[in-house]
Write an enzyme that holds these catalytic residues in place. Structure first.
Site, PDB file in Angstrom:
ATOM      1  N   GLU A   1      -3.526   7.431  -3.356  1.00 60.43           N
ATOM      2  CA  GLU A   1      -2.317   7.963  -4.005  1.00 60.43           C
ATOM      3  C   GLU A   1      -1.355   8.582  -3.009  1.00 60.43           C
ATOM      4  OE1 GLU A   1      -2.791   9.876  -7.903  1.00 60.43           O
ATOM      5  OE2 GLU A   1      -4.613   8.651  -8.010  1.00 60.43           O
TER       6      GLU A   1
ATOM      7  N   GLY B   1       0.865  -1.182   0.000  1.00 57.14           N
ATOM      8  CA  GLY B   1       0.000   0.000   0.000  1.00 57.14           C
ATOM      9  C   GLY B   1       0.893   1.220   0.000  1.00 57.14           C
ATOM     10  N   SER B   2       1.090   1.792   1.182  1.00 58.19           N
ATOM     11  CA  SER B   2       2.054   2.899   1.283  1.00 58.19           C
ATOM     12  C   SER B   2       3.432   2.417   0.848  1.00 58.19           C
ATOM     13  CB  SER B   2       2.121   3.393   2.728  1.00 58.19           C
ATOM     14  OG  SER B   2       0.859   3.839   3.146  1.00 58.19           O
TER      15      SER B   2
HETATM   16  C1  LIG Z   1     -11.455   3.901  -2.997  1.00 55.59           C
HETATM   17  C2  LIG Z   1     -10.032   3.535  -3.238  1.00 55.59           C
HETATM   18  C3  LIG Z   1      -9.524   3.641  -4.526  1.00 55.59           C
HETATM   19  C4  LIG Z   1      -8.207   3.236  -4.795  1.00 55.59           C
HETATM   20  N1  LIG Z   1      -7.774   3.239  -6.107  1.00 55.59           N
HETATM   21  C5  LIG Z   1      -6.542   2.707  -6.380  1.00 55.59           C
HETATM   22  C6  LIG Z   1      -6.109   2.547  -7.733  1.00 55.59           C
HETATM   23  O1  LIG Z   1      -6.819   2.890  -8.669  1.00 55.59           O
HETATM   24  N2  LIG Z   1      -4.900   2.004  -7.968  1.00 55.59           N
HETATM   25  C7  LIG Z   1      -4.078   1.616  -6.960  1.00 55.59           C
HETATM   26  O2  LIG Z   1      -3.007   1.122  -7.245  1.00 55.59           O
HETATM   27  N3  LIG Z   1      -4.453   1.753  -5.657  1.00 55.59           N
HETATM   28  C8  LIG Z   1      -5.673   2.274  -5.351  1.00 55.59           C
HETATM   29  N4  LIG Z   1      -6.070   2.403  -4.036  1.00 55.59           N
HETATM   30  C9  LIG Z   1      -5.160   2.035  -2.986  1.00 55.59           C
HETATM   31  C10 LIG Z   1      -4.639   3.227  -2.180  1.00 55.59           C
HETATM   32  O3  LIG Z   1      -3.769   4.000  -2.948  1.00 55.59           O
HETATM   33  C11 LIG Z   1      -4.002   2.692  -0.899  1.00 55.59           C
HETATM   34  O4  LIG Z   1      -5.046   2.236  -0.078  1.00 55.59           O
HETATM   35  C12 LIG Z   1      -3.175   3.718  -0.184  1.00 55.59           C
HETATM   36  O5  LIG Z   1      -1.992   3.974  -0.891  1.00 55.59           O
HETATM   37  C13 LIG Z   1      -2.808   3.297   1.237  1.00 55.59           C
HETATM   38  O6  LIG Z   1      -2.312   2.010   1.302  1.00 55.59           O
HETATM   39  P1  LIG Z   1      -2.915   0.966   2.367  1.00 55.59           P
HETATM   40  O7  LIG Z   1      -4.358   0.970   2.195  1.00 55.59           O
HETATM   41  O8  LIG Z   1      -2.213  -0.322   2.195  1.00 55.59           O
HETATM   42  O9  LIG Z   1      -2.557   1.590   3.764  1.00 55.59           O
HETATM   43  P2  LIG Z   1      -1.271   1.323   4.643  1.00 55.59           P
HETATM   44  O10 LIG Z   1      -0.088   1.562   3.805  1.00 55.59           O
HETATM   45  O11 LIG Z   1      -1.419   0.022   5.326  1.00 55.59           O
HETATM   46  O12 LIG Z   1      -1.382   2.486   5.700  1.00 55.59           O
HETATM   47  C14 LIG Z   1      -2.056   2.361   6.956  1.00 55.59           C
HETATM   48  C15 LIG Z   1      -1.683   3.565   7.832  1.00 55.59           C
HETATM   49  O13 LIG Z   1      -0.290   3.549   8.097  1.00 55.59           O
HETATM   50  C16 LIG Z   1       0.309   4.746   7.719  1.00 55.59           C
HETATM   51  N5  LIG Z   1       1.651   4.506   7.220  1.00 55.59           N
HETATM   52  C17 LIG Z   1       2.071   3.533   6.382  1.00 55.59           C
HETATM   53  N6  LIG Z   1       3.364   3.656   6.128  1.00 55.59           N
HETATM   54  C18 LIG Z   1       3.785   4.734   6.801  1.00 55.59           C
HETATM   55  C19 LIG Z   1       5.028   5.409   6.924  1.00 55.59           C
HETATM   56  N7  LIG Z   1       6.125   4.982   6.283  1.00 55.59           N
HETATM   57  N8  LIG Z   1       5.083   6.494   7.708  1.00 55.59           N
HETATM   58  C20 LIG Z   1       3.993   6.960   8.346  1.00 55.59           C
HETATM   59  N9  LIG Z   1       2.800   6.373   8.265  1.00 55.59           N
HETATM   60  C21 LIG Z   1       2.691   5.273   7.500  1.00 55.59           C
HETATM   61  C22 LIG Z   1      -0.590   5.285   6.623  1.00 55.59           C
HETATM   62  O14 LIG Z   1      -0.436   6.680   6.458  1.00 55.59           O
HETATM   63  C23 LIG Z   1      -1.949   4.900   7.145  1.00 55.59           C
HETATM   64  O15 LIG Z   1      -2.383   5.851   8.052  1.00 55.59           O
HETATM   65  C24 LIG Z   1      -7.374   2.800  -3.747  1.00 55.59           C
HETATM   66  C25 LIG Z   1      -7.883   2.759  -2.462  1.00 55.59           C
HETATM   67  C26 LIG Z   1      -9.195   3.100  -2.182  1.00 55.59           C
HETATM   68  C27 LIG Z   1      -9.712   2.976  -0.794  1.00 55.59           C
END
Ligand SMILES: Cc1cc2nc3c(=O)[nH]c(=O)nc-3n(C[C@H](O)[C@H](O)[C@H](O)COP(=O)(O)OP(=O)(O)OC[C@H]3O[C@@H](n4cnc5c(N)ncnc54)[C@H](O)[C@@H]3O)c2cc1C
Ligand SMILES: Cc1cc2nc3c(=O)[nH]c(=O)nc-3n(C[C@H](O)[C@H](O)[C@H](O)COP(=O)(O)OP(=O)(O)OC[C@H]3O[C@@H](n4cnc5c(N)ncnc54)[C@H](O)[C@@H]3O)c2cc1C
Lengths: 263, 380
Positions: free
Chosen positions: B362, B130-131
Site C-alpha cells: 500500500e 506497482g508504485s
Molecule cells: C504480500 C503482498 C501483498 C500485497 N497485497 C496487495 C493487494 O491486496 N492488492 C494490491 O493491489 N496490491 C498488493 N500488493 C502489491 C503492493 O502494494 C506492491 O508490491 C507495492 O505497491 C510496490 O509495488 P512494486 O512491488 O511494483 O514495487 P516497485 O514500484 O517496483 O518499487 C521498487 C522500488 O522502487 C521504489 N520506487 C518506485 N517508484 C518510486 C518513486 N517514484 N520514488 C522513489 N522510489 C520509488 C520503491 O519504493 C521500491 O523501493 C501486495 C504485495 C505483497 C508483497
C-alpha cells in the site's frame, strides 16, 4: 423445546493465587476476584443453544448468587440465551448444596413449564456435584449426570454418561435434568452483536419474597452442613540444593537424612 | 483529543483479547510453518461479527467506526499477523463500497462482507503498475450494458479465498490514469480465474495470488462510483487502508518487543540477567518508545477519519513510521535473543520476516515520504 440452564459464577481460576479464605468466617474473600461462568456451565449453555437452534424454543439461564452474578448471566445472554434470571436475597446467604438446590428448584417452579434442565457437572469452586441431583429430587424429575452427549427425539432424550472407564447410554422421557461434562461441546464466544444487545436486555431478579418457599429450608437455617474449618494449605517447604564437591555433598546429604530420621 | 474508551469498546476489546490469547496466538507459529490458510481464524472473526465493525447497521454491521476497528486490528495482528492482514484486506473492500457504492451495491455486497460469509479483496497491482499505480494495463471495454475486463493482477491479498473484489481497470488507455475505473467483481464470474501463487519470505499462509481476467463480462451495475474515477477510489481506499497496514506492523512490533522484554529478564550471562546491561536496556527503551509513538499516530489518524477530518497525512505518517519501527524493533528483538533469536525455536525471526512486508505494501516507504512531503508542502 424450552430449556433452563443453571449457571454459577465462580472465581476465575487464573486468579487462584490471589484467592484467600477469611479464617474467622470460613468464607472465601470474593471481593476483587474476577468472576467467570463456571466452565462446565458454559458447556451447558452451549448445549442448550444448539438444541434450540435445532428444535426451536427458548433458553432461560438462572443463577443463584450475589448481585454481581448478573455479569455471568449477561455473558450467557451475549452467547444467545433468551432470558436471564438472578435469584438473589441476603436471606439465601450461607446456603449449602441442599439449600441451594431447594432455592433453585423454587425459582425454576416459578419459571413454569420446561422440557430440559441443564447444569454443569460440578462447580470448580464448591466442587460437590450435588446441586444437579438435589435439584432433580426437589422437582421430582429424572436426572442424567455427567452427560457427554445428548440427543433429543420427540419427548425422549438419549444421553451418553461418562463413567470411570466406560460410558453408559441412557434414555429418559422429558422433562428431565442433565449435568454435562466438557467433552459435550466447545462453547462459543459471544458475538459482538450478542454482547451489545445483552447490555440492553434486562436480567430479572427474584428475591425470597418472589418465590413461594419454606423459609426454614433456605440460607443458613436450611443448611445442615457446617463448615468447621477452611484454610489455605501451607505451601510445601522449598527444596534445598546442596552444592560443592561430590564426596563432601554426599556426606552432608547423609547427615541431613539422618537428622530427619529418614536413614 | 480524547481516546477514552466507551463501555462498549472496552467490552469488545476484552472479548477480542480473550480470543486472540486463546485462539490466534497459540496457532501463529504453526500457521506460518505450514503455510496453510487459517480458515479457522477467519471463521472465528466472522462468528464474532468482527468483519462488520465499520459497516453501518443498516447493512448488517455494527457501525462502530475506524478507531474501534484499529484497536481490534492491533490486537489481532499482535497475536497473528497473517490473520491481521486478512482482516485488513477485507476493509479495502468494505471501505470503498461504503464510501462510493450505490444503494443497490451496498445492499448486495455489504451484508455478506459484514457477516464474514464473504471475504473481500482489492486488486490494483500489476506487473507494470506497482508504485506507479496509474499505469494499470487491465482494460475494461464497454459492450451492451456490460464491461468486459481483460488483464492480470498480481500479489492480491485474500487471492482466491475472497468472494468479492474491487478491481481497478482502464476504460480508456489513451487517457492514462484518467481512464482508471473501479469495478465490483464476484468470484465465479465467467472469464475470472486465478493464476500463480506467490511464494514469500514470510506470512506464508497469507494468500497472494494472480487474478486473471479473460474477457470477463460484468454488468453495468457493478461499476463502482463513476467512470474515470478509479484512481481516486484507489487512492482514497489506500489512504484509509494505510491505517490498517500501519496497525498490522505495530502489532508485529508489539509481539516482538514483548518477547524480547520477557526474555531479557530470564537470560543470564556473566552471572546476571541480560536486562541488567545498559546496552540491552536502551534497546528495550527505544522499542517501547517507538511503539507508543506509532500507536498515537495511527489512533489519531483513525480518530480523524471517524470525525470526517483530513486524515490522509496522518495515515501515511503512521504507516511509514509504524512499518519502519516494526522493522527496527523486530531486528532488535532478534538481537536481544542472540543466537537463539536467529533460530526457529523462537518466534522473533518470524516477526522480522513479517515486519518487512509492511514497508512495501500500500505504498512503499519511499512513496509514503513522497505523499507526506507533497501534503506538507501544500500547506499554507
Ligand atoms: C504480500 C503482498 C501483498 C500485497 N497485497 C496487495 C493487494 O491486496 N492488492 C494490491 O493491489 N496490491 C498488493 N500488493 C502489491 C503492493 O502494494 C506492491 O508490491 C507495492 O505497491 C510496490 O509495488 P512494486 O512491488 O511494483 O514495487 P516497485 O514500484 O517496483 O518499487 C521498487 C522500488 O522502487 C521504489 N520506487 C518506485 N517508484 C518510486 C518513486 N517514484 N520514488 C522513489 N522510489 C520509488 C520503491 O519504493 C521500491 O523501493 C501486495 C504485495 C505483497 C508483497
Ligand atoms: C468457601 C465455600 C464455603 C462453602 N461452604 C459450604 C457449606 O458450608 N456447606 C455446603 O454444603 N456447601 C458449602 N459450600 C458450597 C456452596 O454452598 C456451593 O457452592 C453451592 O451449594 C453449590 O455447590 P457446588 O459449588 O458444589 O456446586 P455443584 O453441585 O458442584 O454444581 C453443579 C452445577 O450446579 C449448578 N449450580 C451450582 N450452584 C449454583 C448456583 N448458585 N446457581 C445456579 N446454578 C448452580 C451449576 O450448573 C453447576 O455446574 C461452600 C463453598 C465455598 C466455595
Amino acid at each position: 423445546m424450552d430449556i433452563v440452564v443453571c449457571i454459577k459464577q465462580v472465581p476465575d481460576t487464573e486468579e487462584l493465587p490471589h484467592i484467600r479464605v477469611n479464617p474467622e468466617t470460613n468464607t472465601l474473600v470474593r471481593e476483587s476476584v474476577k468472576g467467570i461462568i463456571n466452565p462446565f456451565d458454559e458447556n451447558a449453555i452451549e448445549e442448550a443453544l444448539r438444541l434450540r437452534e435445532a428444535k426451536g424454543g427458548r433458553v432461560t439461564v438462572v443463577s443463584m448468587g450475589p448481585p454481581q452474578a448478573k455479569e455471568a448471566l449477561r455473558k450467557a445472554l451475549a452467547m444467545g440465551a433468551d432470558q436471564a434470571i438472578l435469584i438473589s436475597d441476603s436471606s439465601f446467604a450461607g446456603s449449602d448444596t441442599l439449600a441451594t438446590s431447594y432455592t433453585l428448584a423454587m425459582g425454576i417452579r416459578k419459571i413454569g413449564k420446561f422440557d430440559l434442565l441443564l447444569l454443569g457437572k460440578q462447580a470448580i469452586d464448591g466442587d460437590t456435584a450435588q446441586v444437579g441431583p438435589g435439584l432433580a429430587e426437589w422437582l421430582s424429575i429424572p436426572q442424567i449426570t455427567y452427560a457427554r452427549k445428548i440427543e433429543v427425539n420427540g419427548n425422549q432424550i438419549r444421553a451418553e454418561r461418562t463413567l470411570e472407564d466406560a460410558f453408559e447410554m441412557v434414555e429418559v422421557t422429558l422433562p428431565c435434568l442433565a449435568t454435562v461434562t466438557k467433552e459435550i461441546n466447545i462453547p462459543r464466544y459471544p458475538s459482538l452483536k450478542g454482547l451489545l444487545s445483552a447490555k440492553r436486555k434486562e436480567v430479572l431478579v427474584w428475591g425470597a419474597d418472589d418465590l413461594s418457599l419454606d423459609r426454614k429450608r433456605i440460607g443458613l437455617e436450611g443448611s445442615p452442613t457446617q463448615v468447621i474449618k477452611i484454610f489455605t494449605p501451607q505451601p510445601p517447604p522449598k527444596g534445598e540444593i546442596l552444592t560443592g564437591e561430590i564426596p563432601e555433598v554426599a556426606d552432608r546429604l547423609i547427615e541431613k537424612l539422618r537428622e530427619r530420621k529418614i536413614l | 483529543m480524547d481516546f477514552t474508551l466507551s463501555d462498549d469498546q472496552r467490552m469488545i476489546l476484552e472479548l477480542v483479547d480473550e480470543v486472540c490469547e486463546k485462539e490466534f496466538a497459540p496457532k501463529a507459529d504453526e500457521i506460518s510453518e505450514s503455510g496453510e490458510f487459517p480458515s479457522q481464524n477467519v471463521k472465528k472473526l466472522a462468528e464474532l461479527d468482527l468483519f462488520g465493525i465499520t459497516v453501518p447497521r443498516e447493512y448488517g454491521g455494527l457501525g462502530m467506526g475506524y478507531l474501534t476497528w484499529t484497536l481490534i486490528a492491533e490486537k489481532i495482528s499482535k497475536a497473528c499477523a497473517t490473520t491481521g492482514l486478512i482482516f485488513g484486506a477485507n476493509l479495502l473492500c468494505t471501505y470503498p463500497l461504503g464510501k462510493y457504492g450505490t444503494e443497490e451495491q451496498k445492499r448486495k455486497f455489504l451484508p455478506p462482507l459484514a457477516s464474514g460469509q464473504s471475504l473481500g479483496a482489492f486488486a490494483l497491482t500489476e506487473p507494470e503498475a506497482g508504485s506507479d499505480a496509474g499505469n494499470v494495463q487491465t482494460t475494461a471495454r464497454k459492450e451492451d450494458g456490460h464491461f468486459v475486463l481483460s488483464g492480470t493482477k498480481i500479489f492480491i491479498t485474500n487471492g482466491e479465498v475472497a468472494d468479492i473484489y474491487v478491481v481497478i481497470a482502464n476504460i480508456d488507455k489513451k487517457s492514462g490514469a484518467r481512464g482508471l475505473t473501479a469495478f465490483m467483481v464476484e468470484k465465479g464470474t465467467q472469464g475470472f480465474s486465478f493464476g500463480q501463487h506467490f511464494s514469500k519470505m514470510g506470512l506464508t499462509a497469507l494468500p497472494n495470488v494472480e487474478l486473471i481476467f479473460n474477457d470477463c463480462r460484468i454488468p453495468d451495475s457493478n461499476l463502482l462510483f463513476k467512470e474515470r474515477r478509479g484512481f481516486k477510489v484507489a487512492m482514497r481506499t489506500f489512504a484509509a487502508g494505510r491505517i490498517g497496514v500501519g496497525i498490522g506492523a505495530l502489532g508485529v512490533a508489539e509481539a516482538a518487543f514483548e518477547k524480547a522484554r520477557v526474555y531479557s529478564r530470564e537470560r543470564v550471562q556473566f552471572g546476571r540477567t541480560i536486562s541488567s546491561f545498559q546496552a540491552v536496556q536502551h534497546m528495550l527503551a527505544d522499542m517501547a518508545t517507538k511503539i507508543e509513538a506509532a500507536r498515537y499516530l495511527l489512533y489519531r489518524a483513525a480518530w480523524y477519519l471517524d470525525r470526517g477530518e483530513a486524515f490522509e497525512k496522518l495515515a501515511s505518517m503512521g504507516k511509514l513510521y509504524a512499518s519502519e519501527a516494526a522493522m527496527e524493533i523486530t531486528t532488535k528483538a532478534v538481537q536481544v535473543f542472540g543466537g537463539y533469536g536467529y533460530t526457529k525455536d523462537y518466534p522473533v525471526e518470524r516477526y522480522m520476516r513479517e515486519a518487512k512486508l509492511f514497508e512495501i505494501i500500500e505504498g512503499t516507504s519511499e512513496i509514503q515520504r513522497g505523499i507526506i512531503a507533497s501534503l506538507v508542502l501544500k500547506e499554507k
